[in-house]
Design a protein around this motif. Structure first.
Motif, PDB file in Angstrom:
ATOM      1  N   HIS A 106      -2.539   7.762   3.535  1.00  0.00           N
ATOM      2  CA  HIS A 106      -3.714   7.231   4.202  1.00  0.00           C
ATOM      3  C   HIS A 106      -4.517   6.343   3.269  1.00  0.00           C
ATOM      4  N   SER A 107      -5.074   5.280   3.795  1.00  0.00           N
ATOM      5  CA  SER A 107      -5.993   4.418   3.063  1.00  0.00           C
ATOM      6  C   SER A 107      -6.775   3.613   4.086  1.00  0.00           C
ATOM      7  N   ARG A 108      -7.866   3.028   3.655  1.00  0.00           N
ATOM      8  CA  ARG A 108      -8.687   2.288   4.603  1.00  0.00           C
ATOM      9  C   ARG A 108      -8.081   0.931   4.971  1.00  0.00           C
ATOM     10  N   ASP A 109      -7.281   0.357   4.057  1.00  0.00           N
ATOM     11  CA  ASP A 109      -6.610  -0.874   4.471  1.00  0.00           C
ATOM     12  C   ASP A 109      -5.610  -0.579   5.590  1.00  0.00           C
TER      13      ASP A 109
ATOM     14  N   ILE B 218       0.855  -1.190   0.000  1.00  0.00           N
ATOM     15  CA  ILE B 218       0.000   0.000   0.000  1.00  0.00           C
ATOM     16  C   ILE B 218       0.888   1.236   0.000  1.00  0.00           C
TER      17      ILE B 218
END
Length: 498
Positions: A316-319, A312
């Protein structure tokens, strides 16, 4: 908040990604969310971003919500996140013109990552006393059993005599390092991300250090991208918990074998054993099986978090923000169970000293002592002494004898083969050398099983434990004092006049 989108969240998104997360967050984060919102409001007022009047209204609403408790919140997945459900409660209470100012100069990214650090900090502060209680029990058992001689094993075969106290002291020393590792993760964790915004900071004149102080942090993670993009502390914490679990797992493995009928070194208390549904004689040490198995959950939690972060972007990311901590809370639950249950097992342990003594004086584990004594008295090399004793043991085993079957004749026959001469030792002298208690007390090197060395180590570990408890108390006190500071500053604003 979804004005950019033309549709409400789908049923499946609400069901699988919203509802359960909101419920868990409400149970875990309600009070930390309240503290953060109050600190942020104070900062906005202090920096002149909102007026005193608005700050007072927001603070009164936040305090009223906190007093009512988390059950008053109606959690609606259409608001996507926990923080927004809280914000909507405030807006419905005091209106959007003032309540809507609460989210000024922050993002859910920096808000959630700060709440996460606070929630993890709570779990660590709750866990330290449990770990230290186990360490204390092991130190007490080390002293209690420092003279109880037993067989020490390598490759699960009788190796050399030790004491049960020596064994417990070894485990206690290993747990010292586990404490140090976990304590170090706390130091890395305890920095705030609030004020980092989505990841690029904000154009408002905020004071990140002020909110960090009020919330019990050392300070902010300075680089705002690092503050939002990093969850390395999650990996570090789970890894240290998994290492601790590995230590406890191995102790449980030993105790599991020792309470088998073939050993009968120890017996577990009835209160932590289970029976059989068909075999009426059974007393099963199932608690040790649970303890051993739970170690796997810690390893799985680390693998899960690591894989979520793999591949990733550094952003920022939801994972990262949503899925990485999926099994973190389970990891805390499992390590707490392992630690508390192991302490109970040890506190209720019954030791069969008679069986330990019988085995240690009959299973050749003092053979090394015989070889060492040959070196000292006969001035031969250790390798030659090793060959002599090895042949003596072989002949005794072939004849179905234990170490009591070593005679002067057998020793001299082997001596002639490997040293070219006999030693003429008496049976009484051989038996004295082979005595397990004497063998243990002959171990004069630092950290050996000798009772004097075990006692010395337990004193050192007791001092270290006292220092570690003091260090923990300072951490706990610091957080409590900062929260009191937060409350005081809130009251100062509420009591002030324009």
């Amino acid at each position: 908040m979804r004005e950019r989108l033309k549709a409400a969240p789908s049923f499946n998104q609400e069901k699988y990604l919203g509802a359960n997360f909101l419920k868990a967050s409400n149970e875990r984060s309600f009070y930390n969310m309240s503290r953060l919102n109050q600190a942020h409001t104070l900062m906005l007022y202090r920096q002149g971003i909102i007026s005193r009047h608005d700050a007072q209204i927001i603070l009164r609403s936040l305090i009223a919500l906190e007093k009512k408790g988390n059950t008053v919140l109606t959690l609606d997945p259409k608001y996507e996140d926990y923080y927004y459900n809280v914000e909507m409660y405030i807006i419905n209470d005091i209106g959007i013109d003032i309540g809507g100012k609460l989210h000024t100069a922050r993002s859910r990214n920096d808000l959630h990552s700060t709440i996460l650090r606070m929630d993890i900090r709570d779990r660590l502060l709750n866990f330290f006393p449990q770990l230290n209680a186990l360490r204390n029990t092991l130190i007490i058992k080390s002293e209690e059993y420092k003279n109880v001689v037993m067989t020490g094993y390598t490759h699960m075969q009788p190796a050399q005599p030790i004491t049960l106290g020596f064994y417990f002291a070894g485990v206690a020393e290993a747990l010292e390092r586990d404490f140090d590792r976990i304590y170090a993760t706390y130091q890395h964790l305890n920095y705030a991300t609030l004020g980092a915004g989505a990841f690029a900071g904000t154009s408002f004149p905020i004071d990140r250090r002020f909110t960090a102080e009020l919330l019990g942090f050392k300070g902010p993670i300075v680089n705002t991208l690092d503050a939002i993009a990093s969850r390395d502390y999650v990996l570090e914490i789970i890894a240290t918990l998994a290492i601790l679990a590995s230590t406890i797992n191995r102790v449980a493995h030993d105790l599991y074998y020792w309470c088998a009928d073939e050993f009968r070194y120890i017996e577990l208390d009835d209160s932590i054993c289970v029976t059989s549904s068909i075999m009426p004689q059974k007393k099963n040490p199932a608690v040790l099986e649970y303890i051993k198995a739970k170690c796997s959950h810690l390893l799985a939690a680390f693998a899960d978090a690591f894989c979520c972060m793999r591949g990733i972007p550094f952003a920022h990311s939801r994972d990262l923000g949503g899925e990485t901590t999926h099994h973190l809370w389970d990891a805390f639950m499992e390590i707490e169970a392992m630690t508390v249950l192991t302490e109970e097992v040890l506190n209720k342990l019954k030791v069969n000293e008679k069986n330990m003594k019988a085995r240690v004086n009959g299973n050749f584990c003092t053979a090394t002592e015989l070889a060492d004594e040959l070196v000292r008295e006969e001035h031969i090399s250790f390798r030659v002494a090793h060959e002599i004793v090895g042949q003596v043991v072989m002949k005794c085993v072939d004849a179905g004898l234990n170490c009591q079957g070593i005679t002067s004749k057998k020793l001299d026959e082997a001596a002639l083969n490997f040293a070219g001469r006999s030693f003429k030792w008496t049976k009484k002298h051989i038996d004295k050398v082979m005595d397990a208690t004497s063998s243990v007390e002959n171990r004069i090197s630092e950290g050996s099983p000798r009772s004097e060395e075990t006692e010395k180590l337990t004193k050192q570990m007791s001092l270290k434990l006292d220092n570690d408890i003091d260090a923990y108390n300072r951490l706990q006190t610091e957080v409590k004092e900062r929260y009191r500071m937060l409350l005081d500053k809130v009251q100062d604003v509420l009591n002030s006049n324009d």
